[in-house]
Scaffold this motif. Structure first.
Motif, PDB file in Angstrom:
ATOM      1  N   ASP A 194       0.820  -1.217   0.000  1.00 29.42           N
ATOM      2  CA  ASP A 194       0.000   0.000   0.000  1.00 29.42           C
ATOM      3  C   ASP A 194       0.856   1.270   0.000  1.00 29.42           C
ATOM      4  O   ASP A 194       0.351   2.355  -0.267  1.00 29.42           O
ATOM      5  CB  ASP A 194      -0.916   0.017   1.218  1.00 29.42           C
ATOM      6  N   PHE A 195       2.130   1.120   0.338  1.00 25.39           N
ATOM      7  CA  PHE A 195       3.007   2.289   0.459  1.00 25.39           C
ATOM      8  C   PHE A 195       4.173   2.145  -0.506  1.00 25.39           C
ATOM      9  O   PHE A 195       4.950   1.210  -0.435  1.00 25.39           O
ATOM     10  CB  PHE A 195       3.505   2.425   1.897  1.00 25.39           C
ATOM     11  N   ALA A 196       4.275   3.106  -1.425  1.00 22.27           N
ATOM     12  CA  ALA A 196       5.295   3.022  -2.470  1.00 22.27           C
ATOM     13  C   ALA A 196       6.661   3.500  -2.009  1.00 22.27           C
ATOM     14  O   ALA A 196       7.674   3.144  -2.609  1.00 22.27           O
ATOM     15  CB  ALA A 196       4.857   3.848  -3.683  1.00 22.27           C
ATOM     16  N   TYR A 197       6.674   4.307  -0.942  1.00 20.83           N
ATOM     17  CA  TYR A 197       7.936   4.915  -0.527  1.00 20.83           C
ATOM     18  C   TYR A 197       8.317   4.422   0.866  1.00 20.83           C
ATOM     19  O   TYR A 197       7.478   4.402   1.775  1.00 20.83           O
ATOM     20  CB  TYR A 197       7.809   6.443  -0.528  1.00 20.83           C
ATOM     21  N   TRP A 198       9.583   4.059   1.009  1.00 27.12           N
ATOM     22  CA  TRP A 198      10.086   3.489   2.247  1.00 27.12           C
ATOM     23  C   TRP A 198      11.392   4.160   2.640  1.00 27.12           C
ATOM     24  O   TRP A 198      12.227   4.458   1.785  1.00 27.12           O
ATOM     25  CB  TRP A 198      10.338   1.985   2.081  1.00 27.12           C
ATOM     26  N   GLY A 199      11.561   4.369   3.951  1.00 22.76           N
ATOM     27  CA  GLY A 199      12.843   4.820   4.461  1.00 22.76           C
ATOM     28  C   GLY A 199      13.792   3.652   4.665  1.00 22.76           C
ATOM     29  O   GLY A 199      13.451   2.504   4.369  1.00 22.76           O
ATOM     30  N   GLN A 200      14.975   3.958   5.178  1.00 22.09           N
ATOM     31  CA  GLN A 200      16.007   2.939   5.349  1.00 22.09           C
ATOM     32  C   GLN A 200      15.792   2.072   6.579  1.00 22.09           C
ATOM     33  O   GLN A 200      16.341   0.969   6.661  1.00 22.09           O
ATOM     34  CB  GLN A 200      17.378   3.608   5.442  1.00 22.09           C
ATOM     35  N   GLY A 201      15.024   2.543   7.526  1.00 18.91           N
ATOM     36  CA  GLY A 201      14.764   1.775   8.729  1.00 18.91           C
ATOM     37  C   GLY A 201      15.611   2.224   9.900  1.00 18.91           C
ATOM     38  O   GLY A 201      16.738   2.698   9.734  1.00 18.91           O
ATOM     39  N   THR A 202      15.051   2.075  11.095  1.00 17.14           N
ATOM     40  CA  THR A 202      15.762   2.377  12.323  1.00 17.14           C
ATOM     41  C   THR A 202      15.397   1.308  13.357  1.00 17.14           C
ATOM     42  O   THR A 202      14.245   0.909  13.461  1.00 17.14           O
ATOM     43  CB  THR A 202      15.428   3.791  12.834  1.00 17.14           C
ATOM     44  N   GLN A 203      16.397   0.851  14.085  1.00 17.87           N
ATOM     45  CA  GLN A 203      16.207  -0.273  14.999  1.00 17.87           C
ATOM     46  C   GLN A 203      15.654   0.183  16.342  1.00 17.87           C
ATOM     47  O   GLN A 203      16.119   1.172  16.920  1.00 17.87           O
ATOM     48  CB  GLN A 203      17.534  -1.015  15.218  1.00 17.87           C
ATOM     49  N   VAL A 204      14.667  -0.559  16.826  1.00 21.35           N
ATOM     50  CA  VAL A 204      14.136  -0.374  18.180  1.00 21.35           C
ATOM     51  C   VAL A 204      14.303  -1.697  18.911  1.00 21.35           C
ATOM     52  O   VAL A 204      13.838  -2.739  18.436  1.00 21.35           O
ATOM     53  CB  VAL A 204      12.653   0.043  18.147  1.00 21.35           C
ATOM     54  N   THR A 205      14.963  -1.653  20.058  1.00 22.47           N
ATOM     55  CA  THR A 205      15.188  -2.853  20.848  1.00 22.47           C
ATOM     56  C   THR A 205      14.677  -2.612  22.265  1.00 22.47           C
ATOM     57  O   THR A 205      15.076  -1.650  22.917  1.00 22.47           O
ATOM     58  CB  THR A 205      16.675  -3.228  20.903  1.00 22.47           C
ATOM     59  N   VAL A 206      13.786  -3.492  22.713  1.00 30.17           N
ATOM     60  CA  VAL A 206      13.207  -3.378  24.049  1.00 30.17           C
ATOM     61  C   VAL A 206      13.606  -4.615  24.845  1.00 30.17           C
ATOM     62  O   VAL A 206      13.283  -5.738  24.466  1.00 30.17           O
ATOM     63  CB  VAL A 206      11.672  -3.265  23.989  1.00 30.17           C
ATOM     64  N   SER A 207      14.313  -4.417  25.930  1.00 27.47           N
ATOM     65  CA  SER A 207      14.782  -5.535  26.754  1.00 27.47           C
ATOM     66  C   SER A 207      13.874  -5.719  27.963  1.00 27.47           C
ATOM     67  O   SER A 207      13.299  -4.757  28.477  1.00 27.47           O
ATOM     68  CB  SER A 207      16.219  -5.286  27.206  1.00 27.47           C
TER      69      SER A 207
END
Length: 128
Positions: free
Chosen positions: A114-127
């Protein structure tokens, strides 16, 4: 062509908070729907939340309702995702996404296609 630049993310303990920000450019801002998908290791990409910038209408997946808030800053042309009460299962790579066709403005856009445009991504880590 829409350009998306993400910032934020990181590591936090369960119950903590993080904020992601996505700067969108290259298109008529008010025509965009901008949001966030996430992908955990071994799992498919999942839509988290998005906002239609022309009307400020927001949409959330059930698992984050009441914990995450998506908002727009028209002065900065950014979309923020404020994540509270984070859980270990929120751990994933988070991607900013955008649709410029207006078809997502009434909801129902939860597929990656549904979304043609994407960013590079960013990591989220929850411990825990």
């Amino acid at each position: 062509q829409v350009q998306l630049v993400e910032s934020g993310g990181g590591s936090v303990q369960a119950g903590g908070s993080l904020r992601l920000s996505c700067a969108a450019s290259g298109y008529i801002y008010s025509r965009l729907s901008v949001g966030w998908f996430r992908q955990a290791p071994g799992k498919e990409r999942e839509g988290v939340a998005y906002i239609y910038l022309g009307g400020g209408i927001t949409y959330y997946v059930d698992s984050v309702k009441g914990r995450f808030t998506i908002s727009q800053d028209n002065a900065k042309n950014t979309v923020d995702l404020t994540m509270n009460s984070l859980k270990p299962e929120d751990t994933a790579m988070y991607y900013c996404v955008a649709d410029a066709t207006l078809r997502c403005r009434y909801g129902g856009c939860w597929r990656p296609s549904d979304f043609a445009y994407w960013g590079q991504g960013t990591q989220v880590t929850v411990s825990s």
